[in-house]
Structures are given as C-alpha cells and as structure tokens.
Design an enzyme around this catalytic site. Structure first.
Site, PDB file in Angstrom:
ATOM      1  N   ARG A 187      65.080   7.651  20.515  1.00 15.29           N
ATOM      2  CA  ARG A 187      64.726   6.738  21.385  1.00 15.29           C
ATOM      3  C   ARG A 187      64.435   5.416  21.125  1.00 15.29           C
ATOM      4  NH1 ARG A 187      60.567   9.186  25.573  1.00 15.29           N
ATOM      5  NH2 ARG A 187      59.368   9.345  23.626  1.00 15.29           N
ATOM      6  N   ARG A 237      48.593  18.026  32.267  1.00 15.77           N
ATOM      7  CA  ARG A 237      49.320  18.621  31.156  1.00 15.77           C
ATOM      8  C   ARG A 237      48.151  19.768  30.511  1.00 15.77           C
ATOM      9  NH1 ARG A 237      52.088  13.628  29.201  1.00 15.77           N
ATOM     10  NH2 ARG A 237      53.079  14.408  27.009  1.00 15.77           N
ATOM     11  N   ARG A 244      58.779   3.753  19.767  1.00 14.07           N
ATOM     12  CA  ARG A 244      57.234   4.107  20.082  1.00 14.07           C
ATOM     13  C   ARG A 244      56.590   4.569  18.719  1.00 14.07           C
ATOM     14  NH1 ARG A 244      57.103   8.071  25.331  1.00 14.07           N
ATOM     15  NH2 ARG A 244      55.597   9.136  24.070  1.00 14.07           N
ATOM     16  N   ARG A 279      53.639  17.293  18.925  1.00 14.49           N
ATOM     17  CA  ARG A 279      53.814  17.072  20.460  1.00 14.49           C
ATOM     18  C   ARG A 279      54.106  18.390  20.992  1.00 14.49           C
ATOM     19  NH1 ARG A 279      56.575  11.527  20.839  1.00 14.49           N
ATOM     20  NH2 ARG A 279      56.753  11.763  22.801  1.00 14.49           N
ATOM     21  N   LYS A 287      62.400  13.496  31.205  1.00 15.14           N
ATOM     22  CA  LYS A 287      61.496  13.354  32.289  1.00 15.14           C
ATOM     23  C   LYS A 287      61.446  11.947  32.857  1.00 15.14           C
ATOM     24  CE  LYS A 287      57.583  14.757  30.130  1.00 15.14           C
ATOM     25  NZ  LYS A 287      58.007  14.895  28.987  1.00 15.14           N
TER      26      LYS A 287
HETATM   27  P1  AP5 Z   1      62.835  10.484  27.960  1.00 12.94           P
HETATM   28  O1  AP5 Z   1      63.413  10.560  29.103  1.00 12.94           O
HETATM   29  O2  AP5 Z   1      62.177   9.480  27.467  1.00 12.94           O
HETATM   30  O3  AP5 Z   1      62.029  11.727  27.520  1.00 12.94           O
HETATM   31  P2  AP5 Z   1      60.547  12.176  28.180  1.00 12.94           P
HETATM   32  O4  AP5 Z   1      60.607  13.641  28.501  1.00 12.94           O
HETATM   33  O5  AP5 Z   1      60.004  11.329  29.020  1.00 12.94           O
HETATM   34  O6  AP5 Z   1      59.765  12.551  26.909  1.00 12.94           O
HETATM   35  P3  AP5 Z   1      58.286  11.649  26.505  1.00 12.94           P
HETATM   36  O7  AP5 Z   1      58.528  11.717  24.743  1.00 12.94           O
HETATM   37  O8  AP5 Z   1      58.124  10.541  26.960  1.00 12.94           O
HETATM   38  O9  AP5 Z   1      57.314  12.705  26.825  1.00 12.94           O
HETATM   39  P4  AP5 Z   1      55.972  12.637  26.278  1.00 12.94           P
HETATM   40  O10 AP5 Z   1      55.557  13.697  27.190  1.00 12.94           O
HETATM   41  O11 AP5 Z   1      55.734  13.376  24.860  1.00 12.94           O
HETATM   42  O12 AP5 Z   1      55.265  11.543  26.339  1.00 12.94           O
HETATM   43  P5  AP5 Z   1      54.264  10.804  26.891  1.00 12.94           P
HETATM   44  O13 AP5 Z   1      54.610   9.245  27.035  1.00 12.94           O
HETATM   45  O14 AP5 Z   1      54.047  11.288  28.253  1.00 12.94           O
HETATM   46  O15 AP5 Z   1      64.108  10.874  26.874  1.00 12.94           O
HETATM   47  C1  AP5 Z   1      63.830  10.964  25.437  1.00 12.94           C
HETATM   48  C2  AP5 Z   1      64.965  10.223  24.826  1.00 12.94           C
HETATM   49  O16 AP5 Z   1      66.368  11.557  24.979  1.00 12.94           O
HETATM   50  C3  AP5 Z   1      65.794   9.022  25.566  1.00 12.94           C
HETATM   51  O17 AP5 Z   1      66.171   8.144  24.360  1.00 12.94           O
HETATM   52  C4  AP5 Z   1      66.777   9.579  26.484  1.00 12.94           C
HETATM   53  O18 AP5 Z   1      67.935   8.486  26.354  1.00 12.94           O
HETATM   54  C5  AP5 Z   1      67.155  10.890  25.626  1.00 12.94           C
HETATM   55  N1  AP5 Z   1      67.775  11.716  26.630  1.00 12.94           N
HETATM   56  C6  AP5 Z   1      67.104  12.062  27.886  1.00 12.94           C
HETATM   57  N2  AP5 Z   1      67.763  13.064  28.708  1.00 12.94           N
HETATM   58  C7  AP5 Z   1      68.902  13.376  27.855  1.00 12.94           C
HETATM   59  C8  AP5 Z   1      69.874  14.344  27.753  1.00 12.94           C
HETATM   60  N3  AP5 Z   1      70.094  14.936  29.018  1.00 12.94           N
HETATM   61  N4  AP5 Z   1      70.727  14.441  26.746  1.00 12.94           N
HETATM   62  C9  AP5 Z   1      70.944  13.528  25.783  1.00 12.94           C
HETATM   63  N5  AP5 Z   1      69.715  12.744  25.652  1.00 12.94           N
HETATM   64  C10 AP5 Z   1      68.779  12.490  26.557  1.00 12.94           C
HETATM   65  O19 AP5 Z   1      52.682  11.044  26.390  1.00 12.94           O
HETATM   66  C11 AP5 Z   1      52.474  10.143  25.114  1.00 12.94           C
HETATM   67  C12 AP5 Z   1      51.128  10.807  24.710  1.00 12.94           C
HETATM   68  O20 AP5 Z   1      50.206  10.382  25.687  1.00 12.94           O
HETATM   69  C13 AP5 Z   1      50.946  12.356  24.381  1.00 12.94           C
HETATM   70  O21 AP5 Z   1      51.384  12.936  23.321  1.00 12.94           O
HETATM   71  C14 AP5 Z   1      49.351  12.475  24.820  1.00 12.94           C
HETATM   72  O22 AP5 Z   1      48.727  11.892  23.555  1.00 12.94           O
HETATM   73  C15 AP5 Z   1      49.158  11.266  25.584  1.00 12.94           C
HETATM   74  N6  AP5 Z   1      49.149  11.737  27.117  1.00 12.94           N
HETATM   75  C16 AP5 Z   1      49.897  11.324  27.937  1.00 12.94           C
HETATM   76  N7  AP5 Z   1      49.592  12.075  29.232  1.00 12.94           N
HETATM   77  C17 AP5 Z   1      48.777  12.813  28.794  1.00 12.94           C
HETATM   78  C18 AP5 Z   1      47.772  13.779  29.866  1.00 12.94           C
HETATM   79  N8  AP5 Z   1      48.374  14.122  30.971  1.00 12.94           N
HETATM   80  N9  AP5 Z   1      46.941  14.406  29.146  1.00 12.94           N
HETATM   81  C19 AP5 Z   1      46.563  14.170  27.699  1.00 12.94           C
HETATM   82  N10 AP5 Z   1      47.233  13.379  27.134  1.00 12.94           N
HETATM   83  C20 AP5 Z   1      48.130  12.679  27.547  1.00 12.94           C
END
Ligand code: AP5
Length: 219
Positions: free
Chosen positions: A126, A87, A159, A170, A13
């Site tokens: 990552r 979410r 991270r 997660r 994402k």
């Molecule tokens: P990347 O693009 O960074 O992945 P992402 O989908 O953004 O994944 P996240 O881990 O950031 O999402 P998340 O939803 O778990 O975390 P968030 O910060 O929102 O890609 C990942 C890696 O893969 C990179 O190294 C990239 O280079 C590689 N890659 C990408 N695409 C690729 C491809 N096609 N092929 C190969 N490699 C690829 O949330 C963190 C925490 O915050 C949650 O656990 C929760 O506790 C809290 N939180 C956040 N939002 C909320 C909410 N709305 N409600 C409640 N809690 C929340």
C-alpha cells in the site's frame, strides 16, 4: 443509515468505503485515519496511542471510545460508515449506547472476509499520497510512474505500521480481539458477509448490490 465495516488489516475496508461515500453519500469515519490525524497534530491522545499503533496492538478502549464518541455526536442525517471501529466487544457496546442516545442504531454490518495469506502483500504494497490523499498499491493498483502520485504531487509514502512484522501482529490482533464481533452482530441479525478475495471492482460490485438491497428494504 449507519454501516459498520469489519475486516482484517488490508481487507480493503478503506478502498471500498470510497464507493459508499461517492455513491451513497455516506460520511466516512475511520478510527485509524482519525488517530493518524491526531498524531500529525501532536495531541495528547495520539501520544498515548502511539506505541500501541506502532506495534500493531489495539489502542485501549477508553481512549478510542472517547475519541469516537466525539465524532458520533456529529453524525448528520445522511448516514455514516464506521471503518475500523468498533474493534472490541466493549467498543461495540459503547457504540450501541452512544447511538441510542441520538436515536440511532447500527443498520448493517459488512463483514469483509479475506484469506490471511493475501493480507500481508496487500498491506506492505500500500502507498498513499500525503498531499492529495490518493491511494495506490504497488501491484494491484499501481501509479503510472513507480512511487510517484499520478496527480503530480510527488513521492508516495508508506504507513509506518505497514511493515511485514507489524502487519502480522495486526492480523493476529484482529483474530484475537475483533473477529468475535461478527458473532455479536449476528445475534442482532444485521450482518452481510462479503468475499474480499476477488479484485477491487468485483468487491465493489457485490458491495453495491448489498447496499442497494438494504436501501430497498428500508423503504
Ligand atoms: P485498504 O483498503 O487500505 O485496507 P483496509 O482494510 O482499510 O486496511 P487497514 O490496514 O487500513 O486496516 P487496519 O484496520 O489495520 O488499519 P487502521 O488504520 O484501521 O487496502 C489495503 C491495500 O490493498 C491497498 O493498497 C489497496 O489498494 C489494496 N486492495 C484493497 N482491496 C483489494 C482487492 N480486492 N484486491 C487487491 N488489492 C486490494 O488501524 C491502524 C491502527 O490504529 C491499529 O493497528 C490500531 O493500533 C489503531 N486503531 C484503529 N482503530 C482502532 C480501534 N477501534 N480500537 C483500537 N485501536 C484502533
């Protein structure tokens, strides 16, 4: 245009949001990034959110809705991509209400689908640069020199919630609490499914085609 980006952890994402920001000039609002910024600043909200984030659970809806409502009020006319929010069903309903108050609605929901088996490797590999924000992956998008930022900023960081154990939690949390949102938005008729199992460029190409089609339809 208001875009909601749904997808499990590591689906890509954040990576793909860069395309939406660069090509379509959308503002990028990532609830995870905002929480991490709050954490750096040591805010009260971040203290209450910390244990949930560290374990891979969701932060309670009331905290998230309060935090994101502040941001949504400031959305400009250029549009926004919401990454990681909503979410839960409760968050989605609150988002609909908040947008209605400013005369807007969710225009398109991107459902980025990746097989569970691929997610752990993507997340644990990552790396990012805390100075310039550049993002890398040890295998799929490696820096020129191992663990060093290409821009010369120094060592890359990981991270704290990107360990294998927390990632598994997660992913489980996503299936239990978030994936049902696809159905919620399908009932509104605005979901586009996107195969995230292919490489980064392949996903970007398909995403560009989808957004171009939405822009044409809106004209
Ligand atoms: P990347 O693009 O960074 O992945 P992402 O989908 O953004 O994944 P996240 O881990 O950031 O999402 P998340 O939803 O778990 O975390 P968030 O910060 O929102 O890609 C990942 C890696 O893969 C990179 O190294 C990239 O280079 C590689 N890659 C990408 N695409 C690729 C491809 N096609 N092929 C190969 N490699 C690829 O949330 C963190 C925490 O915050 C949650 O656990 C929760 O506790 C809290 N939180 C956040 N939002 C909320 C909410 N709305 N409600 C409640 N809690 C929340």
């Amino acid at each position: 245009m208001i875009v909601v980006f749904l997808g499990p952890p590591g689906a890509g994402k954040g990576t793909q949001c860069k395309l939406l920001v660069d090509r379509y000039k959308l503002q990028h609002l990532s609830s995870g990034d905002i929480l991490r910024r709050e954490r750096k600043e040591g805010t009260e909200l971040a203290k209450r959110a910390q244990s949930f984030m560290d374990s891979g659970a969701l932060v309670p809806d009331d905290l998230i809705v309060e935090m994101m409502s502040r941001e949504i009020k400031q959305i400009g006319d250029g549009g926004v991509v919401l990454d990681g929010f909503p979410r839960t069903l409760g968050q989605a309903q609150e988002l609909d209400k908040a947008l209605a108050r400013v005369g807007k609605r969710v225009d398109v929901v991107l459902d980025l689908q990746v097989d569970d088996g691929k997610l752990e490797e993507r997340v644990t590999g990552r790396r990012s640069c805390t100075k310039c924000g550049a993002a890398y992956h040890t295998t799929f998008n490696p820096p020129k020199q191992s663990e060093q930022c290409d821009a010369g900023c120094g060592a890359l960081s990981q991270r704290p919630d990107d360990t294998a154990e927390v990632v598994r939690n997660r992913i489980k949390t996503y299936h239990e609490q978030t994936s049902a949102l696809v159905e919620y938005y399908e009932r509104q008729g605005n979901v586009a499914h996107l195969d995230g199992n292919v490489d980064i460029e392949g996903v970007s190409r398909r995403l560009g085609e989808l957004i171009d089609a939405c822009v044409m339809e809106a004209k």
